[in-house]
Design an enzyme around this catalytic site. Structure first.
Site, PDB file in Angstrom:
ATOM      1  N   PHE A 111       6.448  32.694  24.531  1.00  0.00           N
ATOM      2  CA  PHE A 111       7.507  32.639  23.539  1.00  0.00           C
ATOM      3  C   PHE A 111       8.765  33.240  24.171  1.00  0.00           C
ATOM      4  CE2 PHE A 111       9.639  33.988  19.548  1.00  0.00           C
ATOM      5  CZ  PHE A 111       9.744  32.729  18.990  1.00  0.00           C
ATOM      6  N   ASP A 182       0.055  38.707  24.335  1.00  0.00           N
ATOM      7  CA  ASP A 182       0.695  38.467  23.039  1.00  0.00           C
ATOM      8  C   ASP A 182      -0.229  37.530  22.246  1.00  0.00           C
ATOM      9  OD1 ASP A 182       2.167  37.466  20.897  1.00  0.00           O
ATOM     10  OD2 ASP A 182       4.051  37.439  22.007  1.00  0.00           O
ATOM     11  N   TYR A 207       2.630  37.844  10.243  1.00  0.00           N
ATOM     12  CA  TYR A 207       3.189  36.944   9.228  1.00  0.00           C
ATOM     13  C   TYR A 207       2.758  35.490   9.436  1.00  0.00           C
ATOM     14  CZ  TYR A 207       6.815  36.497  12.860  1.00  0.00           C
ATOM     15  OH  TYR A 207       7.481  36.328  14.042  1.00  0.00           O
ATOM     16  N   LYS A 208       2.032  35.214  10.512  1.00  0.00           N
ATOM     17  CA  LYS A 208       1.560  33.851  10.745  1.00  0.00           C
ATOM     18  C   LYS A 208       0.164  33.703  10.119  1.00  0.00           C
ATOM     19  CE  LYS A 208       4.218  33.393  15.057  1.00  0.00           C
ATOM     20  NZ  LYS A 208       5.103  32.280  14.689  1.00  0.00           N
ATOM     21  N   ARG A 354       4.893  19.725  15.213  1.00  0.00           N
ATOM     22  CA  ARG A 354       3.839  20.743  15.315  1.00  0.00           C
ATOM     23  C   ARG A 354       3.147  20.923  13.970  1.00  0.00           C
ATOM     24  NH1 ARG A 354       5.102  27.091  16.748  1.00  0.00           N
ATOM     25  NH2 ARG A 354       5.851  27.039  14.618  1.00  0.00           N
TER      26      ARG A 354
END
Lengths: 395, 395
Positions: A111, A182, A207-208, A354
């Site tokens: 990321f 990560d 939060y995912k 996605r």
């Protein structure tokens, strides 16, 4: 539908199939009440005494343990707070303090924020550090004794490509390298085993897949063997061994607690606590099995119906996370049309559509319904429809 | 009672006089509903689209401007996020990047966390930096051309002693020093004027006088003259010029927006937004006038009734923040007794009883009632009362 009782615990808008839980998880139904209680019964009535009475001060470690169970961490070695970028900074700076080598090895599938954090750190630390970014498939070949830290995101946020965390960690450690993983797209999505992999540091967001809500705090894991020596560069008072002694000099706290920095985000933690209640008793190997079933079914369905879409994710589920991406030249407009027709995924430049699969609230019926909508959008090029364009223009 | 209409906007437990708003401000009545809407109508229903539709992404700058008004900042030069310790790290590291000098000058009245952050940064940055901590009254004498950064908290968290921000900033800048001001006990308490003082960097928290709630985010101000050059060591994606372009390399965002790091704390921001609504239309010079009236009245009342208490705060209101501290050898037990009898202040080791005055919800009637309770506690040594001790033992 192995997780129907969990699905019922989420607030899911009617008429929407939400395949974007890998970006922002949905609201657990109990979270609004839980947060309301923290607002009124705790903040409102307890005021300053809430730090102890309501357990606010202990929450980062308590929630850390609940997340730790899902990523295979030893109890007491995960804490919570700040954002993922900050946790990446903490892990990377602590890892670099363990070695005199100069190279941070990462890959172009990481990321971008993780790479930015490394860049900022390199500019500030006067140590001739170098960030070496290679293609994901070339990482193993670049693991040499020049490398200080291997910093990778396990699952590529665009393609879903999954690194072999155990193998890369072992290879890196054999070369004297410290590892920082990560887990943003892994925690709650895969059967991660940080202890079993012998990872040095791991970080992630909540939060995912964990459904902690927008702005939910991040987590950090420090391997027990490093916990008492890891250097906290962001030496905040809540990482002090005795925060309320207000000593003039910093003394790092016990173990991973030294990675706490400032005042914990009490209201966000209340939402996250309700989200973690949904995870109670869930076995991550069951989640992974369900996720593979869903993604395989989705790929088969879309490929059968939409030959114009090119699979951007690995075909082998063992090397894929819990998302499926397809390439299409008009992917942006096509995704807008999918969303307008009730299937919510997202778009990543230049051409990636996605879709995230989250077995807690997505089941095979959702997959079939989503495939039908996507097929109609793609085959009828619904984004060219003047009616759709008029609708899009006003939203 | 110049702020009666504001007082009515807070949830204040009946029978309690809350003189601890300098530690954690009380709940604004509207905050619970505001947060409830963010939970259900925004997170629940909008899901990922909330980032734009509900304005989550824009909140850190919007709230920054509302806080900026209260501290005399130019519009567009305050942003919000993370915790105060992180913001201190950002300001201090950016300030150090502007100079080759080696000394960070601070004082022993600074909040320990600010000093810890400096220590952590010094250990990590290989630059022979030195943290020089002097007595608050000796700061001016230590402003020399050896000093890189003057880092001070304007109001001493224990005594309420107030630094002359304008004079020290001017003196420091004349010696080529960059200034970092911590406004934790100033924002919402004093008529701060960061622009008028020509401050370089300022930081603060929003859970004290601003009433943003436990875990509310911190703020950072960067003077317009530095905004386009300040170095963001914590180079997170939301401080990037184009966060959603996912570029491989960091490019700092426009002005203070580069001090954003990770995903903003949406739910905490909703609470803070409700808190800032209470501040709308409030003039900080009126707050300061009211605060001085309250603290003067409190000191006069307590000194008249309790000769055994020694004033630890400056007697001159011009050199005092919005709190009053008294010393007493049995201060800890005495404060517990005050709290048990409805007057909530707090204790700071070794012997400080601390009382905060927040004119938005504390008025002269509260001061008189608090004085009466404190007088009874001190003169009857209520902490020696067996009945009180029995009560304390179970709470």
């Amino acid at each position: 539908m192995p997780f129907q009782s969990r699905k019922d615990q989420f607030h899911l808008p009617i008429g929407m199939i939400y395949l974007d839980g890998n970006s922002l998880g949905p609201l657990p139904r109990a979270a609004a009440d839980r947060v309301g209680r923290t607002m009124v019964d705790e903040w409102g009535d307890m005021l300053i005494t809430g730090w102890n009475k309501a357990g606010w001060m202990a929450q980062p470690m308590a929630l850390g343990d609940r997340i730790g169970r899902l990523i295979g961490a030893e109890a007491g070695h995960v804490t919570l707070g700040d954002t993922l970028s900050i946790k990446v900074f903490q892990a990377l700076s602590a890892a670099l303090a363990m070695t005199d080598r100069k190279v941070i090895l990462s890959d172009s599938g990481n990321f971008p924020s993780d790479l930015y954090i490394a860049e900022g750190l390199i500019r500030a630390f006067d140590r001739d550090l170098e960030l070496r970014v290679v293609a994901p498939e070339d990482v193993a070949a670049h693991i040499t004794d020049e490398v200080a830290v291997l910093m990778l995101t396990q699952v590529d946020y665009r393609t879903g490509r999954l690194h072999d965390m155990a193998a890369l960690t072992a290879q890196a450690q054999a070369a004297g390298i410290v590892t920082v993983w990560d887990l943003a797209h892994s925690a709650g999505a895969l059967a991660v085993d940080v202890a079993g992999c012998n990872a040095d540091f791991a970080v992630g967001c909540t939060y995912k897949y964990l459904n902690g809500g927008p702005g939910a705090p991040a987590f950090i894991y420090v391997a027990p063997r490093h916990a008492q020596t890891a250097a906290p560069v962001l030496a905040g008072w809540l990482g002090h061994d005795a925060p309320f002694a207000f000593e003039p000099t910093y003394r790092p706290g016990e173990g991973v607690a030294r990675m706490r920095v400032g005042t914990p985000p009490v209201i966000q933690m209340a939402a996250l606590e309700a989200a973690m209640d949904v995870w109670d008793g869930v076995d991550m190997t069951d989640i992974r099995d369900a996720s593979i079933t869903l993604t395989q079914r989705f790929i088969a369905g879309v490929e059968a119906a939409c030959p114009q879409l090119e699979l951007a994710s690995p075909r082998d589920p063992q090397t894929r996370g819990s998302q499926v991406s397809f390439r299409h030249a008009e992917g942006y407009a096509a995704m807008q049309a999918c969303i307008a027709h009730g299937v919510v995924g997202d778009f990543r430049a230049p051409d990636i559509m996605r879709f995230g699969f989250t077995p807690l609230f997505i089941d095979e019926g959702d997959v079939d319904a989503a495939v039908a909508v996507i097929a109609r959008v793609m085959n009828e090029k619904l984004w060219d429809d003047p009616q759709f364009q008029a609708r899009s223009a006003v939203t």
